[in-house]
Design a protein around this motif. Structure first.
Motif, PDB file in Angstrom:
ATOM      1  N   VAL A 164     -16.753  -1.847  -3.861  1.00 23.45           N
ATOM      2  CA  VAL A 164     -18.098  -0.720  -4.777  1.00 23.45           C
ATOM      3  C   VAL A 164     -18.606  -2.215  -5.402  1.00 23.45           C
ATOM      4  CG1 VAL A 164     -18.729   0.877  -6.421  1.00 23.45           C
ATOM      5  CG2 VAL A 164     -16.697   1.309  -4.671  1.00 23.45           C
ATOM      6  N   ARG A 165     -20.056  -2.345  -4.981  1.00 23.96           N
ATOM      7  CA  ARG A 165     -20.777  -3.844  -5.975  1.00 23.96           C
ATOM      8  C   ARG A 165     -21.977  -3.048  -6.278  1.00 23.96           C
ATOM      9  NH1 ARG A 165     -20.833  -6.600  -0.227  1.00 23.96           N
ATOM     10  NH2 ARG A 165     -21.985  -4.900   0.156  1.00 23.96           N
ATOM     11  N   ALA A 166     -22.751  -2.159  -6.500  1.00 21.38           N
ATOM     12  CA  ALA A 166     -24.205  -1.897  -6.154  1.00 21.38           C
ATOM     13  C   ALA A 166     -23.501  -0.318  -6.712  1.00 21.38           C
ATOM     14  CB  ALA A 166     -24.629  -2.421  -5.324  1.00 21.38           C
ATOM     15  N   LEU A 167     -24.768  -0.041  -7.575  1.00 18.94           N
ATOM     16  CA  LEU A 167     -25.383   1.143  -7.450  1.00 18.94           C
ATOM     17  C   LEU A 167     -26.384   1.681  -6.816  1.00 18.94           C
ATOM     18  CD1 LEU A 167     -24.814   1.620 -11.684  1.00 18.94           C
ATOM     19  CD2 LEU A 167     -23.344   2.929  -9.976  1.00 18.94           C
ATOM     20  N   PRO A 168     -26.919   2.989  -6.654  1.00 20.81           N
ATOM     21  CA  PRO A 168     -28.115   2.840  -5.831  1.00 20.81           C
ATOM     22  C   PRO A 168     -29.443   2.723  -6.939  1.00 20.81           C
ATOM     23  CG  PRO A 168     -27.067   5.191  -6.185  1.00 20.81           C
ATOM     24  CD  PRO A 168     -26.677   4.329  -6.872  1.00 20.81           C
ATOM     25  N   PRO A 169     -30.384   2.255  -6.506  1.00 22.33           N
ATOM     26  CA  PRO A 169     -31.472   2.110  -7.398  1.00 22.33           C
ATOM     27  C   PRO A 169     -31.992   3.511  -8.091  1.00 22.33           C
ATOM     28  CG  PRO A 169     -32.019   1.747  -5.162  1.00 22.33           C
ATOM     29  CD  PRO A 169     -31.012   2.058  -5.474  1.00 22.33           C
ATOM     30  N   ALA A 170     -32.637   3.086  -8.667  1.00 24.16           N
ATOM     31  CA  ALA A 170     -33.086   4.130  -9.947  1.00 24.16           C
ATOM     32  C   ALA A 170     -34.161   4.548  -9.570  1.00 24.16           C
ATOM     33  CB  ALA A 170     -33.923   3.572 -11.708  1.00 24.16           C
ATOM     34  N   LEU A 171     -34.579   5.987  -9.566  1.00 29.89           N
ATOM     35  CA  LEU A 171     -35.154   6.250  -9.051  1.00 29.89           C
ATOM     36  C   LEU A 171     -37.318   5.994  -9.174  1.00 29.89           C
ATOM     37  CD1 LEU A 171     -36.984   8.993  -8.087  1.00 29.89           C
ATOM     38  CD2 LEU A 171     -37.334   9.947 -10.342  1.00 29.89           C
ATOM     39  N   GLY A 172     -38.291   5.316  -8.387  1.00 24.22           N
ATOM     40  CA  GLY A 172     -38.646   4.564  -8.542  1.00 24.22           C
ATOM     41  C   GLY A 172     -38.597   3.238  -8.363  1.00 24.22           C
ATOM     42  N   ALA A 173     -37.881   2.454  -8.387  1.00 25.70           N
ATOM     43  CA  ALA A 173     -36.925   0.726  -8.396  1.00 25.70           C
ATOM     44  C   ALA A 173     -37.591  -0.014  -6.937  1.00 25.70           C
ATOM     45  CB  ALA A 173     -35.620   0.551  -8.907  1.00 25.70           C
ATOM     46  N   ASP A 174     -37.688   0.623  -6.202  1.00 21.92           N
ATOM     47  CA  ASP A 174     -38.080  -0.199  -5.314  1.00 21.92           C
ATOM     48  C   ASP A 174     -40.053   0.444  -4.574  1.00 21.92           C
ATOM     49  OD1 ASP A 174     -35.867  -1.771  -4.994  1.00 21.92           O
ATOM     50  OD2 ASP A 174     -34.774   0.111  -3.270  1.00 21.92           O
ATOM     51  N   THR A 175     -40.212   1.103  -4.761  1.00 22.33           N
ATOM     52  CA  THR A 175     -41.557   1.534  -5.312  1.00 22.33           C
ATOM     53  C   THR A 175     -42.351   1.026  -3.997  1.00 22.33           C
ATOM     54  OG1 THR A 175     -41.378   3.419  -6.243  1.00 22.33           O
ATOM     55  CG2 THR A 175     -43.130   3.657  -5.638  1.00 22.33           C
ATOM     56  N   ASP A 176     -42.727  -0.288  -4.922  1.00 25.22           N
ATOM     57  CA  ASP A 176     -43.480  -1.725  -4.729  1.00 25.22           C
ATOM     58  C   ASP A 176     -43.016  -1.932  -3.121  1.00 25.22           C
ATOM     59  OD1 ASP A 176     -44.849  -0.251  -6.901  1.00 25.22           O
ATOM     60  OD2 ASP A 176     -45.574  -2.517  -8.158  1.00 25.22           O
ATOM     61  N   ALA A 177     -42.324  -2.305  -3.923  1.00 25.55           N
ATOM     62  CA  ALA A 177     -41.015  -3.310  -2.175  1.00 25.55           C
ATOM     63  C   ALA A 177     -42.107  -1.972  -0.639  1.00 25.55           C
ATOM     64  CB  ALA A 177     -40.689  -3.625  -2.323  1.00 25.55           C
ATOM     65  N   VAL A 178     -41.262  -1.031  -0.985  1.00 24.95           N
ATOM     66  CA  VAL A 178     -41.452   0.017  -0.212  1.00 24.95           C
ATOM     67  C   VAL A 178     -42.722   0.873   0.077  1.00 24.95           C
ATOM     68  CG1 VAL A 178     -41.294   2.545   0.858  1.00 24.95           C
ATOM     69  CG2 VAL A 178     -39.602   1.840  -0.189  1.00 24.95           C
ATOM     70  N   LEU A 179     -44.061   0.414  -0.559  1.00 23.36           N
ATOM     71  CA  LEU A 179     -45.493   1.221   0.086  1.00 23.36           C
ATOM     72  C   LEU A 179     -45.816  -0.836   0.174  1.00 23.36           C
ATOM     73  CD1 LEU A 179     -46.420   3.027  -3.170  1.00 23.36           C
ATOM     74  CD2 LEU A 179     -45.822   3.606  -0.834  1.00 23.36           C
ATOM     75  N   SER A 180     -45.251  -1.535  -0.338  1.00 25.57           N
ATOM     76  CA  SER A 180     -46.460  -3.118   0.431  1.00 25.57           C
ATOM     77  C   SER A 180     -44.985  -3.527   1.890  1.00 25.57           C
ATOM     78  CB  SER A 180     -45.730  -4.570  -0.613  1.00 25.57           C
ATOM     79  OG  SER A 180     -45.886  -4.071  -1.635  1.00 25.57           O
ATOM     80  N   ALA A 181     -44.482  -3.058   2.277  1.00 24.52           N
ATOM     81  CA  ALA A 181     -44.028  -2.873   3.797  1.00 24.52           C
ATOM     82  C   ALA A 181     -44.094  -2.278   4.775  1.00 24.52           C
ATOM     83  CB  ALA A 181     -42.118  -2.846   3.355  1.00 24.52           C
ATOM     84  N   ASN A 182     -45.044  -0.956   3.925  1.00 22.09           N
ATOM     85  CA  ASN A 182     -45.442  -0.468   4.882  1.00 22.09           C
ATOM     86  C   ASN A 182     -47.174  -0.534   4.921  1.00 22.09           C
ATOM     87  OD1 ASN A 182     -43.540   2.083   6.203  1.00 22.09           O
ATOM     88  ND2 ASN A 182     -42.659   1.697   4.248  1.00 22.09           N
ATOM     89  N   GLY A 183     -47.842  -1.838   4.761  1.00 18.41           N
ATOM     90  CA  GLY A 183     -49.056  -1.911   4.650  1.00 18.41           C
ATOM     91  C   GLY A 183     -50.018  -1.666   3.449  1.00 18.41           C
ATOM     92  N   PHE A 184     -49.200  -1.404   2.312  1.00 23.28           N
ATOM     93  CA  PHE A 184     -50.510  -0.840   1.364  1.00 23.28           C
ATOM     94  C   PHE A 184     -50.147  -2.670  -0.289  1.00 23.28           C
ATOM     95  CE2 PHE A 184     -48.928   3.100   1.809  1.00 23.28           C
ATOM     96  CZ  PHE A 184     -49.408   3.968   1.888  1.00 23.28           C
ATOM     97  N   SER A 185     -51.592  -2.808   0.089  1.00 18.55           N
ATOM     98  CA  SER A 185     -51.686  -3.815  -0.579  1.00 18.55           C
ATOM     99  C   SER A 185     -51.394  -2.931  -2.705  1.00 18.55           C
ATOM    100  CB  SER A 185     -53.588  -4.283  -0.908  1.00 18.55           C
ATOM    101  OG  SER A 185     -54.192  -3.064  -1.482  1.00 18.55           O
ATOM    102  N   ALA A 186     -51.471  -4.407  -3.248  1.00 17.12           N
ATOM    103  CA  ALA A 186     -51.286  -4.620  -4.622  1.00 17.12           C
ATOM    104  C   ALA A 186     -52.576  -3.801  -5.656  1.00 17.12           C
ATOM    105  CB  ALA A 186     -51.246  -5.603  -5.070  1.00 17.12           C
ATOM    106  N   ASP A 187     -53.203  -3.823  -4.225  1.00 19.64           N
ATOM    107  CA  ASP A 187     -54.974  -3.220  -5.669  1.00 19.64           C
ATOM    108  C   ASP A 187     -54.476  -1.483  -4.307  1.00 19.64           C
ATOM    109  OD1 ASP A 187     -55.545  -5.169  -7.041  1.00 19.64           O
ATOM    110  OD2 ASP A 187     -57.059  -5.493  -5.303  1.00 19.64           O
ATOM    111  N   GLU A 188     -54.192  -1.107  -3.879  1.00 25.19           N
ATOM    112  CA  GLU A 188     -53.844   0.471  -4.035  1.00 25.19           C
ATOM    113  C   GLU A 188     -52.573   0.829  -4.037  1.00 25.19           C
ATOM    114  OE1 GLU A 188     -55.034   0.490   1.024  1.00 25.19           O
ATOM    115  OE2 GLU A 188     -53.721  -1.433   0.719  1.00 25.19           O
ATOM    116  N   ILE A 189     -51.609  -0.086  -4.403  1.00 24.98           N
ATOM    117  CA  ILE A 189     -50.203   0.388  -5.920  1.00 24.98           C
ATOM    118  C   ILE A 189     -50.882   0.595  -7.135  1.00 24.98           C
ATOM    119  CG2 ILE A 189     -48.116   0.110  -5.712  1.00 24.98           C
ATOM    120  CD1 ILE A 189     -47.912  -1.751  -3.438  1.00 24.98           C
TER     121      ILE A 189
END
Length: 159
Positions: free
Chosen positions: A125-150
């Motif tokens: 057992v190494r890590a906890l799940p990410p906090a709510l919203g912790a990966d939002t920017d990375a997920v949106l970026s990976a799906n084509g959203f720009s930094a300005d759109e985010i």
């Protein structure tokens, strides 16, 4: 589940040999010949009477004493533990089934370890799940959203 002097515990008589041995260990030989308890189905049908007869004897000792004695005679028995007792158990600790992980908001998070371990890949057992919203920017970026759109989505309180 049966009540001893101090607490409840389990007894698991899975066959007729164990039933006869239980009656012998408890010094209740009359139960073996009692027609209400002569076979497993009869013991189930007359469970209330059987429980009363057994608990009248079991109330004379603490559960831990009965567990030790019954196990010595090949009768499966064990304590009914609360969560604190479960995680304090030496076997649970030895198997790594109690784990404390640091959490950035909650402090120390207590959880269970990996239940199945393999010699070549025991798992951890190494890590906890990410906090709510912790990966939002990375997920949106990976799906084509720009930094300005985010940033616009954040300003609009959409994310």
């Amino acid at each position: 589940m049966f009540r001893a002097r101090d607490r409840a515990f389990n007894i698991a008589c899975g066959n007729e040999r164990q039933w006869r041995e239980l009656c012998r260990v408890l010094s209740l030989p009359e139960l073996v010949d009692d027609p209400r308890f002569g076979a497993a189905l009869m013991r189930v049908a007359n469970r209330a009477d059987l429980t009363a007869a057994l608990e009248a004897r079991l109330g004379a000792r603490d559960a831990s004493e009965w567990v030790t004695l019954l196990n010595q005679h090949g009768i499966p028995a064990g304590p009914i533990n609360d969560m604190a007792e479960v995680f304090a158990d030496p076997q649970v600790r030895a198997r790594g089934m109690y784990v404390e992980l640091p959490h950035p908001e909650l402090g120390v998070l207590k959880t269970t370890g990996v239940p199945v371990t393999l010699s070549d890949s025991p798992g951890t057992v190494r890590a906890l799940p990410p906090a709510l919203g912790a990966d939002t920017d990375a997920v949106l970026s990976a799906n084509g959203f720009s930094a300005d759109e985010i940033a616009a989505l954040r300003r609009a309180r959409i994310i």
